[in-house]
Design an enzyme around this catalytic site. Sequence first.
Site, PDB file in Angstrom:
ATOM      1  N   ASP A   7       0.869  -1.159   0.000  1.00  0.00           N
ATOM      2  CA  ASP A   7       0.000   0.000   0.000  1.00  0.00           C
ATOM      3  C   ASP A   7       0.919   1.225   0.000  1.00  0.00           C
ATOM      4  OD1 ASP A   7      -2.388   1.539   0.279  1.00  0.00           O
ATOM      5  OD2 ASP A   7      -1.999   1.700   2.427  1.00  0.00           O
ATOM      6  N   ASP A   9      -0.158   5.007   0.916  1.00  0.00           N
ATOM      7  CA  ASP A   9      -0.398   6.046   1.911  1.00  0.00           C
ATOM      8  C   ASP A   9      -0.357   5.500   3.331  1.00  0.00           C
ATOM      9  OD1 ASP A   9      -0.820   8.061  -0.070  1.00  0.00           O
ATOM     10  OD2 ASP A   9      -2.765   7.127  -0.472  1.00  0.00           O
TER      11      ASP A   9
END
Length: 218
Positions: A7, A9
């Site tokens: 991922d 963020d």
Amino acid sequence: MSLAIFDLDNTLLGTDSDHAWGEFLLEQGAVDPVNYRETNERFYRQYQQGSLDIHAYLAFALQPLANNTPEQLAAWHQQFMAGKIEPHILIKGEELLARHRAKGDHLLIITATNRFIAGPIAERLGVDDLIAVEPEVIDGRYTTRISGTPSYREGKIERLEQWLEHQDITLDGAWFYSDSHNDLPLLERVDNPVAVDPDEILRREAENRGWRIITLRD
């Protein structure tokens, strides 16, 4: 070779790039200073709570791309990278990428952030591939629509499976690193799920399931 999925963020970055872009636009005077901030914050809270309507959010988030020329957007993005992203690239995140790279793993970022924002960040981090929300472009200009399925929650699995159809790689032995409970569907699909500085819901799930929990923060 294994697939190492990340991922973006609050995982490899110590910030949320989508939300930070909204703050940047406010600083540039590019959007309404009251309504835009209130709406941006409301959508961000919904994301954190797991109640976000991704299509409603994207219609809002892509409007500034549709309202401005490619030249203006490119100039803004350079400023955005320097001021809002570079200071939040986590050293330990880069070290984690380097360890997987040294093992010969294929590095993939999969994010619910759109490609306009995430593409230059993924390039800066030196990953092999990126799966992101794909804003629609017509005659060289962005619209407020997207192409394909948004890479959010279960949509990450759908987009990943589509991507794998064109790769000489499988999910066997794959890793996935994420901070968010919104990524539980994909975390459940890989052999090596890792919670990175997880939110409260993901931390509880990771502890219950015996998943590894790490921090990439100082």
